[in-house]
Design an enzyme around this catalytic site. Structure first.
Site, short mmCIF file in Angstrom:
data_model
loop_
_atom_site.label_atom_id
_atom_site.label_comp_id
_atom_site.label_asym_id
_atom_site.label_seq_id
_atom_site.Cartn_x
_atom_site.Cartn_y
_atom_site.Cartn_z
N GLU A 170 -29.91 3.25 -17.31
CA GLU A 170 -31.11 3.42 -16.93
C GLU A 170 -32.15 3.39 -18.37
O GLU A 170 -33.09 2.71 -18.28
CB GLU A 170 -31.71 4.71 -16.17
CG GLU A 170 -31.15 4.45 -14.39
CD GLU A 170 -31.47 3.51 -13.94
OE1 GLU A 170 -32.73 3.12 -13.81
OE2 GLU A 170 -30.79 2.80 -13.31
N SER A 442 -60.60 -7.78 13.50
CA SER A 442 -61.05 -7.84 14.92
C SER A 442 -60.52 -6.32 15.74
O SER A 442 -61.33 -6.22 16.81
CB SER A 442 -61.01 -9.05 15.65
OG SER A 442 -61.79 -10.18 14.93
#
Length: 744
Positions: A170, A442
């Site tokens: 990492e 809507s």
């Protein structure tokens, strides 16, 4: 004889040595040593002000003179270093770079203010210490939260090879950078360009920790900016060892576990202190993509990833090839959990409700080892996940849509039966069903219509569908045409835009907001002109609960995931059916009936036809936002209400996806399964024959089983059972040599 010093006629010669000041204004004394008369107060004030003005003028003149001299001197000094040719170009570029860099830094700091506000929490380094075991509605365990995040193991006791595996994979330069690894980021960019795909990440361990502690997994520029600044903040406030410890404790490791200690227990059934090199490499491989490399899901991929981690350790110089050869030849063996699947987004939501409940109930706050029976229906949950993923795989590429979310609740009780917060919890723990706020389009219009019905309108009321302008804003219909005078029932069925705008003008937008909040919308709704068309921000769970109030006949539905809580002694300390407040009535049942009549027509004859469920009366509304960024279908039956949303996390537009496409089809697939084998409840105001509402749970949680049986079905089964018992008795009865039963 000495004269007294207080004698006014002899003060000048007194032993005090005081003298009378000479007159200054041209006024002489009286010739007898007396002081001259004082000037008027106004004259003295004017004189003082003139003195101050003179001092200010002089100071300003001297300041500007000094500045001018300094600038002239600096210019003369710079003329000695006048650059020409390539040197001048480099100097100009460097100067402009510094200027624009400072401006960019100011902009970035402005954008990062929200993130820095989160660091003001006093408890940002701590975690909730709850230990919660969650059960589904039938009492079967579905997961845990709380102590799965185990941060009790000191960094010194975590195996050295696990720490080296994490750093090699990492962030190899973790102990040498200031929170952002510039060299590592550049190297990752070059590797990605060379491979023409993302093969390496550029985020340091500190940046990843900042995301885990304060931010979500949304892939946006704002999040990356906040992540960078928070990484710098962490580096200034914590030591490298503290950052590394927090990272190893907080990183998501798949299977609902956080941190290497909890992951070690989950995957290998052992304490993290006892991990072998092969097991440590497999755990370190999970940081990148826990859902992809989790050994209980894909063991071959997990072992291949672990082999890459071992290679990284050799390349980083942390170990030699001879030291890792044993781990390569004898890869880790994880506990088989391939058949287990947790509804993690739902569990996160339920866990937050437990913590919220603890703030108001001291008996829960004092005993944090609890068992919670939730409202989750595992069969319906699996169907919701399957429907969402199947539609994303089949139609997602066509519509350029990447994410979706759905919530299913039961009317009246508000018990959440299923929740899908995204397509992959391992990839993103962000719960789009609860946390994400998106425009409803809507699907917001029913709030306008129910407000109109409460203010004198009805489904048969006629309103013109014609052009309208409000302060220069002119809404248009999707068809770009106009139908003239139409009833409200027709207007909502065809999702006409001009009609709800006219209604909002007539009844007031503030009343629409009031009813929307009363029905269950918890987000802020700004009162704007486009509000009736859904230009607002809502959550999926709020939309599902709000629509459920139509099915309940006008009663407010508050969503919940908790049915019962028991403490460590097994005693019930909370029961939702007993402790919940009576539901609040929002609008009369006849008004709910009018709304139901219209929304049923939307499904049967309008934009929601793809949501029709055979044999079930369904109502609902589609929603599509500007530039096709969001697609919604929110609907309900007499038994369930559900909201489905599809879109992209970065708010990019889809390829003309509407609410009547993927969202409606997903809703239909969920509801078709949900209504198998249950008594259908009628919708208030809809002309359907009433059905018996009693429901009897079926033992078991198979994905394909019907969850509830009709009373008629139970009677048939009882009759079959009685006949089988009778047959069994005849078989067991003793018989004579002739074959006839022997009387007993």
């Amino acid at each position: 004889m000495n004269q007294r010093s207080g004698d006014p006629d002899n003060q000048s010669g007194s032993q005090t040595g005081e003298r009378t000041a000479p007159a200054t204004g041209g006024q002489a004394g009286d010739g007898r040593g007396r002081a001259p008369a004082r000037r008027p107060f106004g004259s003295r004030v004017r004189a003082g002000l003139l003195s101050v003005d003179a001092w200010v003028d002089t100071a300003i003149w001297r300041l500007f003179s000094s500045l001018r001299s300094g600038v002239e001197g600096y210019s003369a000094w710079l003329r000695r270093f006048r650059a020409r040719g390539a040197g001048r170009v480099a100097a100009e570029l460097a100067s402009d770079g510094v200027t624009f860099g400072l401006l960019g830094l100011i902009v970035l700091l402005t954008l990062a203010q929200d993130a820095f506000q989160q660091t003001e929490r006093a408890d940002w380094r701590t975690t909730e210490d709850f230990s919660v075991t969650f059960l589904d509605r039938f009492g079967n365990e579905i997961g845990k939260r709380g102590i799965l995040l185990n941060d009790t193991v000191p960094l010194e006791e975590i195996p050295d090879h696990l720490i080296k595996a994490a750093l090699a994979t990492e962030d190899r330069r973790f102990f040498y950078h200031f929170g952002i690894d510039v060299m590592g980021t550049f190297r990752a960019m070059m590797e990605n360009v060379r491979a023409r795909t993302v093969v390496q990440g550029g985020s340091s361990i500190t940046q990843q920790l900042a995301k885990n502690l304060f931010l979500s997994n949304e892939r946006t520029l704002e999040r990356k900016i906040n992540e960078a600044f928070l990484a710098l903040w962490l580096e200034m406030n914590l030591s490298k060892r503290e950052i590394l410890k927090l990272y190893l404790d907080r990183a998501y490791m798949g299977g609902g576990t956080f941190g290497v200690a909890a992951a070690s227990e989950f995957y290998f059934g052992k304490n993290v202190r006892e991990l072998s090199l092969a097991e440590a490499a497999m755990l370190a491989g999970l940081f990148k993509a826990p859902s992809k490399y989790a050994p209980h899901i894909n063991l071959p991929a997990a072992r291949a990833r672990a082999n890459e981690v071992l290679t990284n350790m050799v390349q980083a110089g942390f170990m030699t090839e001879g030291q890792v050869i044993g781990a390569r030849r004898n890869p880790a063996v994880a506990i088989d959990r391939s058949k287990e699947r947790s509804p993690d987004h739902f569990l996160d939501y339920a866990f937050e409700q437990v913590k919220e409940l603890a703030r108001t109930r001291p008996e829960l706050a004092n005993d944090r080892i609890v068992t919670v029976r939730t409202s989750l229906d595992p069969g319906l949950q699996r169907q919701a996940e399957r429907a969402l993923l199947d539609n994303l795989r089949q139609h997602g590429p066509r519509y350029h849509v990447e994410e979706g979310a759905t919530v299913v609740v039961v009317p009246e009780t508000g018990a959440v039966r299923a929740m899908v917060g995204g397509k992959d919890y391992g990839e993103s723990q962000f719960n789009r069903a609860v946390t994400a706020i998106r425009q409803p389009g809507s699907s917001f219009k029913p709030f306008v219509y129910i407000t109109a019905f409460m203010n004198g309108y009805s489904p048969a009321s006629v309103v013109p569908d014609a052009p309208i302008s409000i302060g220069g804003w002119s809404p248009r219909n999707y068809s770009r045409g106009y139908a003239g005078p139409v009833t409200l029932k027709t207007a909502l069925t065809k999702s006409i835009n001009t009609v709800p705008v006219r209604l909002a003008q007539a009844i007031g937008r503030d009343k629409i907001v009031e009813y929307a909040h009363a029905m269950g919308i918890t987000t802020e709704l700004l009162i704007t002109r486009p509000l009736p068309l859904g230009v607002a921000e809502v959550t999926v769970i709020d939309m599902a609960a709000s629509y459920a109030s139509f099915a309940s006949g006008g009663l407010k539905v508050t969503p919940t995931a908790i049915l019962e809580v028991r403490n460590s002694a097994g005693e019930a300390i909370y029961e939702h059916a007993v402790n919940r407040a009576p539901p609040e009535r929002i609008f009369p049942e006849e008004k709910a009936g009018e709304m139901n009549e219209v929304l049923v027509n939307v499904v049967e004859n309008g934009t929601g036809r793809r949501a029709r469920v055979e044999g079930v009366t369904a109502a609902g509304k589609t929603g599509t936002t500007q530039a096709y960024r969001d697609g919604w279908f929110v609907g309900y039956t007499g038994n369930y209400a559900a909201a489905v949303w599809f879109g992209n996390d970065d708010f990019t537009s889809t390829a003309r996806m509407t609410g009547g496409s993927i969202p409606a089809m997903t809703w239909q697939a969920i509801m078709e399964y949900a209504h198998k084998g249950i008594e259908l409840r009628p919708l208030p105001g809809v002309d359907r024959p009433p059905r018996a509402p009693d429901e009897v749970p079926v033992v078991g949680t198979g994905a394909d089983r019907p969850r509830l049986l009709r009373e008629q079905s139970i009677a048939v089964l009882e009759e079959i059972g009685a006949r089988l018992d009778a047959i069994g008795k005849r078989v067991e009865a003793p018989v004579s040599a002739s074959g006839e039963p022997v009387a007993q």
